[in-house]
Design a protein around this motif. Structure first.
Motif, PDB file in Angstrom:
ATOM      1  N   THR A  59       0.838  -1.199   0.000  1.00  0.00           N
ATOM      2  CA  THR A  59       0.000   0.000   0.000  1.00  0.00           C
ATOM      3  C   THR A  59       0.877   1.255   0.000  1.00  0.00           C
ATOM      4  O   THR A  59       2.047   1.227   0.377  1.00  0.00           O
ATOM      5  N   SER A  60       0.248   2.375  -0.427  1.00  0.00           N
ATOM      6  CA  SER A  60       0.973   3.640  -0.491  1.00  0.00           C
ATOM      7  C   SER A  60      -0.012   4.797  -0.480  1.00  0.00           C
ATOM      8  O   SER A  60      -1.219   4.611  -0.697  1.00  0.00           O
ATOM      9  N   ASP A  61       0.513   5.999  -0.272  1.00  0.00           N
ATOM     10  CA  ASP A  61      -0.287   7.217  -0.376  1.00  0.00           C
ATOM     11  C   ASP A  61      -0.185   7.838  -1.754  1.00  0.00           C
ATOM     12  O   ASP A  61      -0.766   8.895  -2.009  1.00  0.00           O
ATOM     13  N   SER A  62       0.563   7.197  -2.665  1.00  0.00           N
ATOM     14  CA  SER A  62       0.772   7.722  -4.008  1.00  0.00           C
ATOM     15  C   SER A  62       0.952   6.561  -4.975  1.00  0.00           C
ATOM     16  O   SER A  62       1.537   5.533  -4.605  1.00  0.00           O
ATOM     17  N   PRO A  63       0.500   6.703  -6.231  1.00  0.00           N
ATOM     18  CA  PRO A  63       0.731   5.632  -7.212  1.00  0.00           C
ATOM     19  C   PRO A  63       2.200   5.487  -7.591  1.00  0.00           C
ATOM     20  O   PRO A  63       2.586   4.500  -8.215  1.00  0.00           O
ATOM     21  N   LEU A  64       3.025   6.466  -7.176  1.00  0.00           N
ATOM     22  CA  LEU A  64       4.465   6.399  -7.415  1.00  0.00           C
ATOM     23  C   LEU A  64       5.222   5.833  -6.214  1.00  0.00           C
ATOM     24  O   LEU A  64       6.442   5.664  -6.267  1.00  0.00           O
ATOM     25  N   GLY A  65       4.499   5.547  -5.129  1.00  0.00           N
ATOM     26  CA  GLY A  65       5.151   5.046  -3.924  1.00  0.00           C
ATOM     27  C   GLY A  65       5.627   6.174  -3.030  1.00  0.00           C
ATOM     28  O   GLY A  65       5.276   7.336  -3.245  1.00  0.00           O
ATOM     29  N   PRO A  66       6.398   5.847  -1.998  1.00  0.00           N
ATOM     30  CA  PRO A  66       6.966   4.532  -1.657  1.00  0.00           C
ATOM     31  C   PRO A  66       5.894   3.555  -1.176  1.00  0.00           C
ATOM     32  O   PRO A  66       4.849   3.961  -0.686  1.00  0.00           O
ATOM     33  N   TRP A  67       6.219   2.251  -1.298  1.00  0.00           N
ATOM     34  CA  TRP A  67       5.270   1.195  -1.019  1.00  0.00           C
ATOM     35  C   TRP A  67       5.622   0.447   0.252  1.00  0.00           C
ATOM     36  O   TRP A  67       6.781   0.145   0.502  1.00  0.00           O
ATOM     37  N   ARG A  68       4.593   0.158   1.012  1.00  0.00           N
ATOM     38  CA  ARG A  68       4.753  -0.634   2.225  1.00  0.00           C
ATOM     39  C   ARG A  68       4.227  -2.040   1.959  1.00  0.00           C
ATOM     40  O   ARG A  68       3.025  -2.236   1.745  1.00  0.00           O
ATOM     41  N   VAL A  69       5.110  -3.014   1.933  1.00  0.00           N
ATOM     42  CA  VAL A  69       4.709  -4.405   1.720  1.00  0.00           C
ATOM     43  C   VAL A  69       3.954  -4.884   2.952  1.00  0.00           C
ATOM     44  O   VAL A  69       4.460  -4.807   4.076  1.00  0.00           O
ATOM     45  N   ARG A  70       2.738  -5.380   2.742  1.00  0.00           N
ATOM     46  CA  ARG A  70       1.872  -5.745   3.859  1.00  0.00           C
ATOM     47  C   ARG A  70       2.060  -7.228   4.203  1.00  0.00           C
ATOM     48  O   ARG A  70       1.279  -8.089   3.812  1.00  0.00           O
TER      49      ARG A  70
END
Length: 276
Positions: free
Chosen positions: A251-262
């Motif tokens: 998940t992220s707050d932006s389509p560009l990331g950064p991404w948090r692997v759940r």
């Protein structure tokens, strides 16, 4: 394999399509569901698919449609390599559709490159939009599996990529260890700015490439203000629980990331291993 014709309809039941197919992308357009797949309606059997040589049609993509997700109508081939796309020869994988500006944009793989074609109908005909790949060939095969995403504010993005892993060890100069995202201009055929990394598969210094986990096929969507990125990981033939072919999410707050692997949710799906 059951043969199909452009006028044939497949009744309820599984498999949904009576042809060799993979990488399905389903979209709802003007009240009708449209299904695009790797090889669906192009190859006429497993042997033809595995050899890379269609027996009855040229490489490219076909479309299927349905109003109820039960009965499917074969709409025929919508894009042909060599004619509609002069630079594409084969390895026709992972089509994905987007609608914008009153037109339909088909993103696809060809020869480990990403192309884009445009049409006035979800069943085409589609024509090459650029006369060249949108994302050219990379020897690490990271220019595959495109998936467009249009945000609520109108900005568009293309998530794509794969980390092939061990089978390219010693064969290439550089291997990307991440999936990617690139912003698309409003015309949907021009890339803006720079490529951004998303999901990374780690490799420790000195570690052999065959320990690198394979990842591919990103998909981005938005729900309640949160961006979700899903992707496939692992190996289809692995009997090891740790490397089973599976679908993960971040998940992220932006389509560009950064991404948090759940990790608390993963894997979302996992393949069944062979039993002794």
């Amino acid at each position: 394999m059951k043969s199909v014709t452009p006028d044939s309809t497949v009744a309820a039941g599984n498999p949904v399509l009576p042809v060799h197919a993979a990488d399905p992308h389903l979209v709802l357009l003007d009240g009708r569901y449209w299904l695009y797949c790797t090889d669906a309606g192009v190859y006429d059997g497993v042997a033809s698919f595995e050899s890379g040589q269609p027996r009855k049609t040229t490489p490219g993509f076909a479309a299927w449609s349905s109003r109820d997700l039960v009965n499917w109508q074969f709409e025929g081939q919508i894009l042909r390599f060599g004619t509609d796309v002069s630079w594409a020869k084969g390895h026709d994988w992972a089509p994905a559709m987007a609608f914008r500006n009153g037109r339909y944009y088909l993103y696809f793989c060809a020869d480990s490159q990403i192309g884009v074609a445009v049409g006035d109908s979800p069943k085409g005909p589609f024509k090459d939009a650029l006369g060249k790949p949108l994302i050219p060939f990379r020897d690490d095969m990271s220019a595959i599996d495109p998936m467009p995403f249009i945000d609520d504010d109108g900005r568009a993005f293309l998530h794509f990529g794969a980390v092939p892993g061990y089978w390219l060890e010693g064969k290439i100069k550089h291997m990307r260890t991440h999936l990617s995202v690139w912003e698309l201009a409003p015309d949907m055929v021009t890339l803006i700015g720079q490529e951004h990394p998303t999901i990374t598969t780690a490799k420790e210094p000195g570690e052999a490439w065959h320990n690198l986990h394979h990842i591919e096929a990103p998909l981005c969507f938005k729900r309640q203000g949160i961006y979700y990125l899903m992707w496939s990981a692992g190996h289809c033939t692995s009997r090891d629980e740790r490397d089973a072919y599976r679908v993960n999410v971040a998940t992220s707050d932006s389509p560009l990331g950064p991404w948090r692997v759940r990790d608390e949710w993963n894997p979302v799906l996992s393949s069944r291993r062979e039993m002794d």
